[in-house]
Design a protein around this motif. Structure first.
Motif, PDB file in Angstrom:
ATOM      1  N   LYS A 111       0.831  -1.211   0.000  1.00 35.53           N
ATOM      2  CA  LYS A 111       0.000   0.000   0.000  1.00 35.53           C
ATOM      3  C   LYS A 111       0.863   1.257   0.000  1.00 35.53           C
ATOM      4  O   LYS A 111       0.560   2.236  -0.694  1.00 35.53           O
ATOM      5  CB  LYS A 111      -0.953  -0.007   1.192  1.00 35.53           C
ATOM      6  CG  LYS A 111      -2.129  -0.959   1.049  1.00 35.53           C
ATOM      7  CD  LYS A 111      -3.088  -0.827   2.206  1.00 35.53           C
ATOM      8  CE  LYS A 111      -4.304  -1.739   2.029  1.00 35.53           C
ATOM      9  NZ  LYS A 111      -5.099  -1.364   0.839  1.00 35.53           N
ATOM     10  N   GLN A 112       1.939   1.242   0.780  1.00 40.37           N
ATOM     11  CA  GLN A 112       2.813   2.411   0.815  1.00 40.37           C
ATOM     12  C   GLN A 112       3.531   2.603  -0.509  1.00 40.37           C
ATOM     13  O   GLN A 112       3.705   3.731  -0.988  1.00 40.37           O
ATOM     14  CB  GLN A 112       3.834   2.275   1.947  1.00 40.37           C
ATOM     15  CG  GLN A 112       4.647   3.543   2.194  1.00 40.37           C
ATOM     16  CD  GLN A 112       3.766   4.709   2.620  1.00 40.37           C
ATOM     17  OE1 GLN A 112       2.996   4.620   3.569  1.00 40.37           O
ATOM     18  NE2 GLN A 112       3.857   5.819   1.875  1.00 40.37           N
ATOM     19  N   ALA A 113       3.955   1.493  -1.140  1.00 40.97           N
ATOM     20  CA  ALA A 113       4.616   1.588  -2.438  1.00 40.97           C
ATOM     21  C   ALA A 113       3.673   2.213  -3.464  1.00 40.97           C
ATOM     22  O   ALA A 113       4.078   3.101  -4.235  1.00 40.97           O
ATOM     23  CB  ALA A 113       5.068   0.206  -2.901  1.00 40.97           C
ATOM     24  N   ALA A 138      10.361  -7.829  -4.903  1.00 45.80           N
ATOM     25  CA  ALA A 138      10.553  -6.776  -5.908  1.00 45.80           C
ATOM     26  C   ALA A 138       9.671  -5.571  -5.605  1.00 45.80           C
ATOM     27  O   ALA A 138      10.085  -4.418  -5.793  1.00 45.80           O
ATOM     28  CB  ALA A 138      10.256  -7.325  -7.297  1.00 45.80           C
ATOM     29  N   ILE A 139       8.456  -5.807  -5.121  1.00 49.31           N
ATOM     30  CA  ILE A 139       7.579  -4.697  -4.737  1.00 49.31           C
ATOM     31  C   ILE A 139       8.173  -3.956  -3.537  1.00 49.31           C
ATOM     32  O   ILE A 139       8.147  -2.715  -3.471  1.00 49.31           O
ATOM     33  CB  ILE A 139       6.163  -5.214  -4.418  1.00 49.31           C
ATOM     34  CG1 ILE A 139       5.489  -5.726  -5.705  1.00 49.31           C
ATOM     35  CG2 ILE A 139       5.308  -4.121  -3.772  1.00 49.31           C
ATOM     36  CD1 ILE A 139       4.177  -6.449  -5.474  1.00 49.31           C
ATOM     37  N   TYR A 140       8.718  -4.683  -2.604  1.00 48.90           N
ATOM     38  CA  TYR A 140       9.368  -4.076  -1.442  1.00 48.90           C
ATOM     39  C   TYR A 140      10.517  -3.169  -1.871  1.00 48.90           C
ATOM     40  O   TYR A 140      10.625  -2.016  -1.422  1.00 48.90           O
ATOM     41  CB  TYR A 140       9.854  -5.190  -0.513  1.00 48.90           C
ATOM     42  CG  TYR A 140      10.953  -4.818   0.452  1.00 48.90           C
ATOM     43  CD1 TYR A 140      10.718  -3.956   1.522  1.00 48.90           C
ATOM     44  CD2 TYR A 140      12.230  -5.356   0.302  1.00 48.90           C
ATOM     45  CE1 TYR A 140      11.744  -3.629   2.409  1.00 48.90           C
ATOM     46  CE2 TYR A 140      13.250  -5.044   1.193  1.00 48.90           C
ATOM     47  CZ  TYR A 140      13.001  -4.179   2.244  1.00 48.90           C
ATOM     48  OH  TYR A 140      14.008  -3.870   3.123  1.00 48.90           O
ATOM     49  N   ILE A 141      11.395  -3.662  -2.754  1.00 53.36           N
ATOM     50  CA  ILE A 141      12.520  -2.850  -3.215  1.00 53.36           C
ATOM     51  C   ILE A 141      11.999  -1.642  -3.989  1.00 53.36           C
ATOM     52  O   ILE A 141      12.498  -0.517  -3.828  1.00 53.36           O
ATOM     53  CB  ILE A 141      13.479  -3.675  -4.089  1.00 53.36           C
ATOM     54  CG1 ILE A 141      14.132  -4.797  -3.265  1.00 53.36           C
ATOM     55  CG2 ILE A 141      14.549  -2.773  -4.697  1.00 53.36           C
ATOM     56  CD1 ILE A 141      15.080  -4.316  -2.182  1.00 53.36           C
ATOM     57  N   ALA A 142      10.991  -1.840  -4.822  1.00 55.86           N
ATOM     58  CA  ALA A 142      10.403  -0.712  -5.553  1.00 55.86           C
ATOM     59  C   ALA A 142       9.902   0.351  -4.576  1.00 55.86           C
ATOM     60  O   ALA A 142      10.109   1.553  -4.792  1.00 55.86           O
ATOM     61  CB  ALA A 142       9.264  -1.197  -6.445  1.00 55.86           C
ATOM     62  N   GLY A 143       9.266  -0.093  -3.514  1.00 59.34           N
ATOM     63  CA  GLY A 143       8.782   0.854  -2.510  1.00 59.34           C
ATOM     64  C   GLY A 143       9.916   1.647  -1.874  1.00 59.34           C
ATOM     65  O   GLY A 143       9.786   2.859  -1.630  1.00 59.34           O
TER      66      GLY A 143
END
Length: 367
Positions: A51-53, A252-257
């Motif tokens: 959600k934050q990303a 990958a979503i975590y790193i993008a965020g």
């Protein structure tokens, strides 16, 4: 250790601050006792990350409320299939019966791949092509032969291999949606999202690791999927599941965020554009200083992200690359389809890296 600058076209350099934070959080994310790699995508920890990303990406690009942001998988080639499968059910006003038509502007290698894939599902009208110039320029808009009943117009706005970038929003026919592949320059320049029907991008240039793709799609284009579209790639289904229809590429979503948060701290997309203009200006000026090196792209279409160049004497290519590697300047060999050299100077490439390359260019040419 020698200072290393990675000029790879993708997977590409990531901000060191992001990599350090990811390393610090690898074994225990925020006191959860878990690595993000281990988390359930349906658990509260990862849902908060996703959600934050999304919120940060929306802020960076000023995404209007009537657009969905989808975190998906499949890479650029996958998106070349996912996009027509989601849009070809749309019936433009006045369209004749029979197979739908997609308009394309052929600007280089990646749009060529998109055209090849789209022919599996629809009629393709190549409205304009830079092939005659060996993709060193883009035909003027007034020469484009757009269809009156196209389902959409597809454009790759930055060609990673050929080094061609389009910095304007093309004119479309009537209410034809403009669909753009921004994989290799998203977040590098300011854009008006409302001018586009669909924006898609692979993550591995300016966003994060390979494996993640991002689709920004206007609400009215969510319900036109063909019956053969796999459910897991159906934009409406993915949107209704908040990108959790299946297990997404969580890490990958975590790193993008982390990258999105990092860009916000630096000053957002406006600041990245300022930096990218300066980096590209310096590098092209060095290449243009004499005829030892050559960039063949028309100046008005030169990419800020991907800078292909050639040595006047190509028998020196291997010597050039060996010397660059010894100085920590990595991944400068051009794509196998076009040869030569290529320096990709994405958001995370610092100006110090560009200057180090310029110093080497001058040294090698002088020697």
């Amino acid at each position: 250790m020698t200072q290393v600058y990675n000029f790879s076209a993708g997977p590409a350099v990531l901000p060191k601050e992001v990599l350090r934070q990811a390393a610090d959080e690898m074994l225990d994310w925020h006191g959860s006792g878990m690595s993000v790699m281990e988390m359930s995508h349906r658990g509260p920890e990862f849902i908060s990350i996703a959600k934050q990303a999304e919120a940060d990406l929306r802020e960076l690009l000023a995404v209007p409320a009537n657009y969905k942001v989808l975190f998906m998988q499949g890479g650029g080639l996958g998106q070349n299939a996912i996009t027509p499968l989601n849009l070809l059910g749309r019936k433009p006003h006045g369209a004749a019966s029979g197979p739908a038509t997609i308009d394309f502007v052929h600007t280089g290698s990646w749009s060529g791949k998109s055209i090849k894939e789209a022919k599996r599902y629809a009629n393709v009208n190549v409205a304009a092509s830079g092939e005659a110039s060996r993709f060193t320029t883009v035909p003027p808009q007034e020469t484009w032969t757009l269809s009156a009943d196209a389902t959409y117009l597809h454009l790759c706005t930055n060609e990673t291999i050929d080094g061609v970038e389009i910095g304007y929003v093309p004119t479309v026919q009537g209410d034809t949606p403009l669909v753009v592949d921004m994989s290799s320059h998203i977040l590098s320049r300011q854009i008006d999202v409302s001018k586009y029907g669909v924006i898609f991008a692979g993550a591995q240039k300016n966003i994060g690791p390979a494996g993640l793709t991002i689709t920004i799609v206007r609400d009215d284009l969510l319900d036109h999927a063909l019956p053969i579209c796999p459910g897991v790639f159906n934009w409406r289904a993915v949107a209704e599941a908040d990108s959790m229809l299946n297990t997404p590429p969580t890490y990958a979503i975590y790193i993008a965020g982390l990258v999105f948060a990092h860009l916000k701290k630096l000053g957002g997309v406006a600041e990245m554009e300022r930096r990218n203009i300066e980096k590209a200006r310096l590098l092209y000026a060095a290449l243009d200083a004499d005829d030892f090196y050559q960039n063949r792209v028309a100046p008005e279409y030169r990419s800020r992200m991907n800078v292909p160049f050639y040595l006047r004497d190509e028998s020196l290519n291997e010597q050039f690359l060996a010397g660059a590697k010894a100085r920590g300047l990595l991944q400068l060999k051009g794509h196998k389809s076009v040869g030569g050299m290529r320096a990709s100077i994405y958001n995370a490439m610092p100006i110090e890296g560009v200057q180090a390359l310029i110093d080497y260019l001058n040294e090698f040419a002088g020697r």
